[in-house]
Write an enzyme that holds these catalytic residues in place. Structure first.
Site, PDB file in Angstrom:
ATOM      1  N   LYS A  14       0.837  -1.211   0.000  1.00 14.69           N
ATOM      2  CA  LYS A  14       0.000   0.000   0.000  1.00 14.69           C
ATOM      3  C   LYS A  14       0.873   1.263   0.000  1.00 14.69           C
ATOM      4  O   LYS A  14       0.671   2.168  -0.798  1.00 14.69           O
ATOM      5  CB  LYS A  14      -0.910   0.020   1.243  1.00 14.69           C
ATOM      6  CG  LYS A  14      -1.823  -1.178   1.372  1.00 14.69           C
ATOM      7  CD  LYS A  14      -2.711  -1.088   2.597  1.00 14.69           C
ATOM      8  CE  LYS A  14      -1.983  -1.174   3.923  1.00 14.69           C
ATOM      9  NZ  LYS A  14      -1.301  -2.464   4.198  1.00 14.69           N
ATOM     10  N   ARG A  89     -10.159  -0.340   8.034  1.00 12.57           N
ATOM     11  CA  ARG A  89      -9.758  -1.746   8.173  1.00 12.57           C
ATOM     12  C   ARG A  89     -10.858  -2.603   8.739  1.00 12.57           C
ATOM     13  O   ARG A  89     -10.686  -3.819   8.869  1.00 12.57           O
ATOM     14  CB  ARG A  89      -8.564  -1.854   9.116  1.00 12.57           C
ATOM     15  CG  ARG A  89      -7.298  -1.489   8.411  1.00 12.57           C
ATOM     16  CD  ARG A  89      -6.131  -1.644   9.315  1.00 12.57           C
ATOM     17  NE  ARG A  89      -5.176  -0.670   8.913  1.00 12.57           N
ATOM     18  CZ  ARG A  89      -3.919  -0.930   8.624  1.00 12.57           C
ATOM     19  NH1 ARG A  89      -3.448  -2.132   8.762  1.00 12.57           N
ATOM     20  NH2 ARG A  89      -3.131   0.013   8.212  1.00 12.57           N
ATOM     21  N   ARG A 128      12.044  -4.924   4.863  1.00 11.65           N
ATOM     22  CA  ARG A 128      11.717  -3.510   4.567  1.00 11.65           C
ATOM     23  C   ARG A 128      12.634  -2.558   5.335  1.00 11.65           C
ATOM     24  O   ARG A 128      12.949  -2.773   6.487  1.00 11.65           O
ATOM     25  CB  ARG A 128      10.272  -3.238   4.980  1.00 11.65           C
ATOM     26  CG  ARG A 128       9.929  -1.760   4.956  1.00 11.65           C
ATOM     27  CD  ARG A 128       8.456  -1.511   4.989  1.00 11.65           C
ATOM     28  NE  ARG A 128       7.796  -1.993   6.177  1.00 11.65           N
ATOM     29  CZ  ARG A 128       6.479  -1.937   6.375  1.00 11.65           C
ATOM     30  NH1 ARG A 128       5.696  -1.452   5.431  1.00 11.65           N
ATOM     31  NH2 ARG A 128       5.945  -2.376   7.482  1.00 11.65           N
ATOM     32  N   ARG A 162      11.010  -0.639  10.983  1.00 12.52           N
ATOM     33  CA  ARG A 162       9.913  -0.393  11.913  1.00 12.52           C
ATOM     34  C   ARG A 162       9.916  -1.389  13.067  1.00 12.52           C
ATOM     35  O   ARG A 162      10.171  -2.570  12.858  1.00 12.52           O
ATOM     36  CB  ARG A 162       8.576  -0.465  11.156  1.00 12.52           C
ATOM     37  CG  ARG A 162       8.170   0.869  10.596  1.00 12.52           C
ATOM     38  CD  ARG A 162       6.994   0.818   9.692  1.00 12.52           C
ATOM     39  NE  ARG A 162       5.865   0.021  10.139  1.00 12.52           N
ATOM     40  CZ  ARG A 162       4.728  -0.074   9.466  1.00 12.52           C
ATOM     41  NH1 ARG A 162       4.579   0.579   8.323  1.00 12.52           N
ATOM     42  NH2 ARG A 162       3.741  -0.821   9.907  1.00 12.52           N
ATOM     43  N   ARG A 173      -0.083  -9.042  13.233  1.00 14.21           N
ATOM     44  CA  ARG A 173      -0.711  -8.034  12.354  1.00 14.21           C
ATOM     45  C   ARG A 173      -1.428  -8.708  11.195  1.00 14.21           C
ATOM     46  O   ARG A 173      -2.544  -8.340  10.834  1.00 14.21           O
ATOM     47  CB  ARG A 173       0.352  -7.076  11.802  1.00 14.21           C
ATOM     48  CG  ARG A 173       0.816  -6.050  12.821  1.00 14.21           C
ATOM     49  CD  ARG A 173       2.114  -5.379  12.399  1.00 14.21           C
ATOM     50  NE  ARG A 173       2.057  -4.718  11.109  1.00 14.21           N
ATOM     51  CZ  ARG A 173       3.130  -4.462  10.355  1.00 14.21           C
ATOM     52  NH1 ARG A 173       4.333  -4.804  10.764  1.00 14.21           N
ATOM     53  NH2 ARG A 173       2.992  -3.845   9.217  1.00 14.21           N
TER      54      ARG A 173
HETATM   55  P1  AP5 Z   1       4.841  -1.555   1.841  1.00 15.47           P
HETATM   56  O1  AP5 Z   1       4.476  -0.773   0.642  1.00 15.47           O
HETATM   57  O2  AP5 Z   1       5.612  -0.869   2.922  1.00 15.47           O
HETATM   58  O3  AP5 Z   1       3.576  -2.327   2.430  1.00 15.47           O
HETATM   59  P2  AP5 Z   1       2.284  -1.780   3.173  1.00 15.47           P
HETATM   60  O4  AP5 Z   1       1.112  -2.489   2.603  1.00 15.47           O
HETATM   61  O5  AP5 Z   1       2.245  -0.286   3.181  1.00 15.47           O
HETATM   62  O6  AP5 Z   1       2.603  -2.365   4.619  1.00 15.47           O
HETATM   63  P3  AP5 Z   1       2.436  -1.735   6.046  1.00 15.47           P
HETATM   64  O7  AP5 Z   1       3.277  -2.599   6.964  1.00 15.47           O
HETATM   65  O8  AP5 Z   1       2.760  -0.286   6.078  1.00 15.47           O
HETATM   66  O9  AP5 Z   1       0.939  -1.968   6.295  1.00 15.47           O
HETATM   67  P4  AP5 Z   1       0.223  -2.093   7.629  1.00 15.47           P
HETATM   68  O10 AP5 Z   1      -1.137  -2.016   7.139  1.00 15.47           O
HETATM   69  O11 AP5 Z   1       0.528  -3.253   8.482  1.00 15.47           O
HETATM   70  O12 AP5 Z   1       0.856  -0.903   8.489  1.00 15.47           O
HETATM   71  P5  AP5 Z   1       0.373   0.575   8.792  1.00 15.47           P
HETATM   72  O13 AP5 Z   1       1.578   1.417   8.881  1.00 15.47           O
HETATM   73  O14 AP5 Z   1      -0.715   0.973   7.887  1.00 15.47           O
HETATM   74  O15 AP5 Z   1       5.671  -2.836   1.322  1.00 15.47           O
HETATM   75  C1  AP5 Z   1       6.208  -3.777   2.244  1.00 15.47           C
HETATM   76  C2  AP5 Z   1       7.602  -4.228   1.743  1.00 15.47           C
HETATM   77  O16 AP5 Z   1       7.444  -4.946   0.520  1.00 15.47           O
HETATM   78  C3  AP5 Z   1       8.545  -3.051   1.438  1.00 15.47           C
HETATM   79  O17 AP5 Z   1       9.840  -3.409   1.808  1.00 15.47           O
HETATM   80  C4  AP5 Z   1       8.445  -2.890  -0.088  1.00 15.47           C
HETATM   81  O18 AP5 Z   1       9.643  -2.366  -0.662  1.00 15.47           O
HETATM   82  C5  AP5 Z   1       8.166  -4.313  -0.555  1.00 15.47           C
HETATM   83  N1  AP5 Z   1       7.304  -4.336  -1.737  1.00 15.47           N
HETATM   84  C6  AP5 Z   1       6.271  -3.495  -2.029  1.00 15.47           C
HETATM   85  N2  AP5 Z   1       5.713  -3.830  -3.202  1.00 15.47           N
HETATM   86  C7  AP5 Z   1       6.391  -4.938  -3.644  1.00 15.47           C
HETATM   87  C8  AP5 Z   1       6.283  -5.767  -4.808  1.00 15.47           C
HETATM   88  N3  AP5 Z   1       5.344  -5.528  -5.740  1.00 15.47           N
HETATM   89  N4  AP5 Z   1       7.118  -6.803  -4.922  1.00 15.47           N
HETATM   90  C9  AP5 Z   1       8.064  -7.055  -3.959  1.00 15.47           C
HETATM   91  N5  AP5 Z   1       8.219  -6.299  -2.856  1.00 15.47           N
HETATM   92  C10 AP5 Z   1       7.390  -5.253  -2.698  1.00 15.47           C
HETATM   93  O19 AP5 Z   1      -0.265   0.361  10.241  1.00 15.47           O
HETATM   94  C11 AP5 Z   1       0.561   0.092  11.374  1.00 15.47           C
HETATM   95  C12 AP5 Z   1      -0.308  -0.119  12.598  1.00 15.47           C
HETATM   96  O20 AP5 Z   1      -1.083   1.083  12.861  1.00 15.47           O
HETATM   97  C13 AP5 Z   1      -1.361  -1.228  12.484  1.00 15.47           C
HETATM   98  O21 AP5 Z   1      -0.821  -2.490  12.810  1.00 15.47           O
HETATM   99  C14 AP5 Z   1      -2.405  -0.759  13.515  1.00 15.47           C
HETATM  100  O22 AP5 Z   1      -1.998  -1.055  14.829  1.00 15.47           O
HETATM  101  C15 AP5 Z   1      -2.380   0.755  13.343  1.00 15.47           C
HETATM  102  N6  AP5 Z   1      -3.381   1.191  12.354  1.00 15.47           N
HETATM  103  C16 AP5 Z   1      -3.153   1.739  11.136  1.00 15.47           C
HETATM  104  N7  AP5 Z   1      -4.307   1.991  10.494  1.00 15.47           N
HETATM  105  C17 AP5 Z   1      -5.296   1.593  11.334  1.00 15.47           C
HETATM  106  C18 AP5 Z   1      -6.713   1.555  11.231  1.00 15.47           C
HETATM  107  N8  AP5 Z   1      -7.353   1.977  10.123  1.00 15.47           N
HETATM  108  N9  AP5 Z   1      -7.417   1.081  12.275  1.00 15.47           N
HETATM  109  C19 AP5 Z   1      -6.806   0.661  13.393  1.00 15.47           C
HETATM  110  N10 AP5 Z   1      -5.469   0.631  13.548  1.00 15.47           N
HETATM  111  C20 AP5 Z   1      -4.716   1.099  12.531  1.00 15.47           C
END
Ligand code: AP5
Length: 218
Positions: A14, A89, A128, A162, A173
Site C-alpha cells: 500500500k 480496516r 523492509r 519499523r 498483524r
Molecule cells: P509496503 O508498501 O511498505 O507495504 P504496506 O502495505 O504499506 O505495509 P504496512 O506494513 O505499512 O501496512 P500495515 O497495514 O501493516 O501498516 P500501517 O503502517 O498501515 O511494502 C512492504 C515491503 O514490501 C517493502 O519493503 C516494499 O519495498 C516491498 N514491496 C512493495 N511492493 C512490492 C512488490 N510488488 N514486490 C516485492 N516487494 C514489494 O499500520 C501500522 C499499525 O497502525 C497497524 O498495525 C495498527 O496497529 C495501526 N493502524 C493503522 N491503520 C489503522 C486503522 N485503520 N485502524 C486501526 N489501527 C490502525
C-alpha cells in the site's frame, strides 16, 4: 479528482503504491499508520493511546482512528484528491468513513485492493527499510536503493526498520487484518467501488493496473 482507498494486508504494498500514485497525481496521501507513528514520536495523547495496540500488532480503536481521518480529510490539501492508505480496516470504520466523506463533501470514488498471498508478507516486511528523512520505502532484495545506503528520492543515508516489523508482531498483524479483510472487501464490492489487483508482481506492474483504474476517474 481522485478519491481512493488502498486496501491490502500488512506488506501488500500500500505504502509503495501510494508513493507512486502521489508522484503521478500529486494528491494527498493519508496513511493512518504513519499518522500514528508520528503521534507516538511526538508523544501526543493519540500517540500514547495508540502505542500499546501497535506494539502488540492489534488495531487501534475505531473511534480514535476515525477522528484522525476526519481531521485530516477536512484539510484543504485533500480537495483535489486523496489516497486513504490503511483506513478503513473494519466495516465499522468503513461506515464511519461514509459519514466523514459526506460531512466534508469529498465522496469516495474507488477502492483498490492489493492482493498478495499472506505467505509472502513476512519476507516482505522483514526486509523492509525506510528513509528517515523522506519516508521512501525499500526492500533489501525486492526494491533496494540504486546506490547502496543512499535514498533514491532525497539522497539521505539515514534509514530505519519499523519496530512492528519484528517477526512475532508481523504474524499477529497479518492474523488480525486477515480476519477483518473479507467483510471489508464484501462491503465495497456490494457498493460497486472495488477493484482488485494482483500485488505479487513487480511494483511497476502493480502500478500499471492501478494507474489504469485511476485514469478513468475525473
Ligand atoms: P509496503 O508498501 O511498505 O507495504 P504496506 O502495505 O504499506 O505495509 P504496512 O506494513 O505499512 O501496512 P500495515 O497495514 O501493516 O501498516 P500501517 O503502517 O498501515 O511494502 C512492504 C515491503 O514490501 C517493502 O519493503 C516494499 O519495498 C516491498 N514491496 C512493495 N511492493 C512490492 C512488490 N510488488 N514486490 C516485492 N516487494 C514489494 O499500520 C501500522 C499499525 O497502525 C497497524 O498495525 C495498527 O496497529 C495501526 N493502524 C493503522 N491503520 C489503522 C486503522 N485503520 N485502524 C486501526 N489501527 C490502525
Amino acid at each position: 479528482m481522485k478519491n481512493i482507498i488502498l486496501m491490502g494486508l500488512p506488506g501488500a504494498g500500500k505504502g509503495t503504491q501510494a508513493e507512486m500514485i502521489v508522484d503521478n497525481y500529486q494528491i494527498a496521501h493519508i496513511s493512518t499508520g504513519d499518522m500514528f507513528r508520528e503521534a507516538m514520536a511526538e508523544g501526543t495523547q493519540v500517540g500514547l493511546e495508540a502505542k500499546s495496540f501497535i506494539d502488540a500488532g492489534n488495531l487501534v480503536p475505531d473511534e480514535v482512528t476515525a477522528k484522525l481521518v476526519e481531521e485530516r480529510l477536512s484539510k484543504a490539501d485533500t480537495n483535489d484528491g486523496y489516497i486513504l492508505d490503511g483506513f478503513p480496516r473494519t466495516t465499522v470504520q468503513a461506515e464511519m468513513l461514509e459519514s466523514i466523506t459526506a460531512n466534508v463533501n469529498k465522496p469516495l470514488q474507488k477502492v483498490i485492493n492489493i492482493e498478495v498471498d499472506p505467505k509472502l508478507l513476512v519476507e516482505r516486511l522483514s526486509g523492509r527499510f525506510i528513509c528517515r528523512d523522506c519516508g521512501a520505502t525499500y526492500h533489501k532484495i525486492f526494491n533496494p536503493t540504486k546506490v547502496e545506503n543512499t535514498c533514491d528520492r532525497c539522497g539521505s543515508h539515514n534509514f530505519y526498520q519499523r519496530e512492528d516489523d519484528k517477526p512475532e508482531v508481523v504474524k499477529k498483524r497479518i492474523e488480525v487484518n486477515l480476519e477483518m479483510n473479507t467483510p471489508l472487501i464484501d462491503f465495497y464490492r456490494e457498493k460497486g467501488l472495488l477493484i482488485s489487483v494482483d500485488g505479487t508482481r513487480s511494483r511497476d506492474e502493480v502500478f500499471a493496473d492501478i494507474n489504469e483504474a485511476l485514469s478513468s476517474l475525473n
